[in-house]
Scaffold this active site. Structure first.
Site, mmCIF file in Angstrom:
data_model
loop_
_atom_site.group_PDB
_atom_site.id
_atom_site.type_symbol
_atom_site.label_atom_id
_atom_site.label_comp_id
_atom_site.label_asym_id
_atom_site.label_seq_id
_atom_site.Cartn_x
_atom_site.Cartn_y
_atom_site.Cartn_z
ATOM 1 N NE ARG A 13 -1.480 2.565 2.788
ATOM 2 C CZ ARG A 13 -1.105 3.735 3.267
ATOM 3 N NH1 ARG A 13 -1.058 4.817 2.483
ATOM 4 N NH2 ARG A 13 -0.713 3.854 4.530
ATOM 5 C CD GLU A 143 -3.532 12.297 5.597
ATOM 6 O OE1 GLU A 143 -2.875 12.374 4.541
ATOM 7 O OE2 GLU A 143 -4.770 12.449 5.640
#
Length: 504
Positions: A13, A143
């Protein structure tokens, strides 16, 4: 510190976000199988939701295999706070674990999503509820968490307080932009882990300042329960924390912590991913680089020979590799003796000095000397009629013209007798070999069969860079290699061929 650290590999990923890298479905499946069955990582993150039809096919192939082999709970997919859309995509692939990407800094939340914390928390809660209703295990990424801790800690703790009330299996704390220094990693993680002792926290490092492994070490000391790593340190910009380096550091310096990873498989998976990705591993990259178990300095070889004086804990055998001793101007006698010993060759001290002097001379000229060159170097310089150079390519004219077959006029001396021949071929070297065959036919001699022809130039080399040609020959069932070096590819092949003629 936790006694056991989960290793989540995100090569498929985050690693695939390396510029210019894209794995095929079959490549992704092969890497996934190798990571789980042989390297034995605990989890793998295999894709971002909704990327493409090809990505869907790749994830479906991985989940089908994982379900049949008992690994389905180890397959994770990145999803987004987009209502049901990316979760439905993931469910269709058959995956059972989602890593929900959310905002870990007020800066990202304000300027990218343009939402308040309350609005974001509501969206996150709805995504989690929908996933849980569909029997999906939920992990949550924060994030830009590292920047959040620098500039908006109040928001980060408010968000963590909210997540602590949600049915979340793991919270994933990424240094998204690779900004942290080790002391910050420790100072940011430790109070969080102490405040939420029952939550499983993962740490996700990036390597923008070349500090990813140092930050991984501090994260372990702070008490994280999981680490995110990639094969060969692949990832955006400067990449992620590399799996091989992290495992080596944990095994050697954090005795209180264990992982499931099998060290011996790390080099193998590194080479496979290098091949599939086209992402070249630097030769000096720790653990998996081609040169990291190669001693060049003669004093090091001498110390190794006497009492392993230049060994450290990173023994190559741990990783399925072996120690080598390079040949060059700094080699010294001990280094050369090690290589000769591996070839089963014993020389007197006088002859060893001659060989050493020649290798130093070649090293000064920036020539690369390999172990396979040693027999030729020996035969080239020692005073013995049995191994003198009896065949010499004295002259040649190579022609290559548009719409005309390449041709060669060759002049060669065989044991003092001169021969000259002209021939054509499909290329200049082919024409050279045809002329050579005509001469050897006259002499009633047999030439070896050429079985492999490899050409190498330095990475980024200019048009006048040295060209190395390595030719593999089969002579009456015996295989050997010769090497030529020149700025002209055909000439380097001719030099390799002259070495072959003298060897046979």
């Amino acid at each position: 510190m936790q006694p056991f650290i989960e290793i989540m590999d995100t090569t498929l990923r985050d690693g695939e976000q390396t510029s210019g890298v894209s794995f095929s479905s079959s490549e992704k499946l092969t890497i996934a199988q190798l990571l789980l069955t042989e390297v034995k990582v605990d989890r793998i993150e295999v894709a971002s939701a909704r990327v493409s039809k090809g990505e869907f096919k790749a994830v479906k192939g991985i989940t089908d295999w994982a379900r049949a082999n008992g690994f389905i709970d180890k397959i994770e997919v990145l999803t987004f706070t987009d209502g049901k859309t990316s979760i439905d995509w993931m469910i269709e692939t058959g995956a059972k674990v989602m890593n929900l990407l959310t905002k870990g800094s007020l800066n990202h939340l304000t300027y990218q999503l343009k939402k308040t914390p309350e609005q974001h928390f509501k969206d996150v809660a709805e995504s989690i509820a929908y996933a849980v209703d569909k029997d999906i295990a939920v992990n949550v990424y924060l994030e830009d968490w590292s920047n959040g801790m620098r500039s908006s800690q109040e928001y980060v703790y408010e968000y963590l307080d909210f997540l602590s009330t949600q049915p979340v299996k793991r919270i994933l704390l990424p240094d998204t932009l690779g900004i942290l220094i080790p002391s910050e990693t420790r100072d940011y993680l430790r109070p969080i882990i102490q405040r939420y002792p029952d939550i499983h926290f993962d740490f996700h490092a990036h390597n923008d300042y070349d500090l990813s492994i140092a930050n991984v070490l501090e994260a372990i000391y702070a008490g994280v329960k999981g680490l995110h790593l990639t094969i060969n340190g692949m990832g955006e910009r400067a990449g992620n924390a590399p799996l091989a380096s992290a495992i080596a550091v944990i095994n050697d310096y954090v005795k209180e912590v264990k992982t499931n990873v099998d060290e011996k498989e790390l080099y193998k998976v590194s080479k496979l991913v290098e091949t599939f990705s086209g992402f070249r591993v630097p030769v000096n990259k720790p653990v998996v680089g081609e040169n990291v178990f190669t001693q060049t300095a003669g004093i090091h070889a001498d110390g190794d020979k006497k009492n392993n004086l230049y060994f450290n804990k990173l023994m190559p055998e741990r990783f399925g590799r072996e120690r080598k001793y390079a040949l060059g101007k700094t080699s010294g006698k001990a280094n050369i003796e090690n290589n000769l010993q591996q070839l089963g060759i014993i020389l007197s001290q006088e002859d060893l000095k001659k060989v050493t002097d020649r290798i130093i001379d070649l090293g000064d000229k920036k020539e690369v000397v390999t172990q396979s060159d040693l027999p030729y170097i020996i035969s080239d310089i020692l005073d013995s009629s049995a191994i003198e150079e009896k065949i010499n390519v004295q002259n040649y004219v190579l022609t290559h013209s548009k719409d005309l077959r390449p041709s060669v006029t060759l002049k060669i001396s065989i044991e003092g007798e001169l021969f000259e021949e002209h021939a054509q071929g499909d290329g200049q070297y082919d024409a050279f070999m045809n002329a050579l065959k005509m001469i050897y036919c006259k002499k009633g001699r047999e030439l070896p069969v050429l079985t492999d022809y490899a050409v190498r130039i330095p990475p980024g080399g200019k048009s006048d860079a040295l060209c190395e040609t390595i030719i593999t020959w089969d002579y009456k069932g015996h295989e050997f290699k010769t090497r030529g070096l020149d700025s002209d590819q055909t000439v380097s092949a001719i030099k390799a061929t002259q070495k072959m003629l003298n060897q046979i």
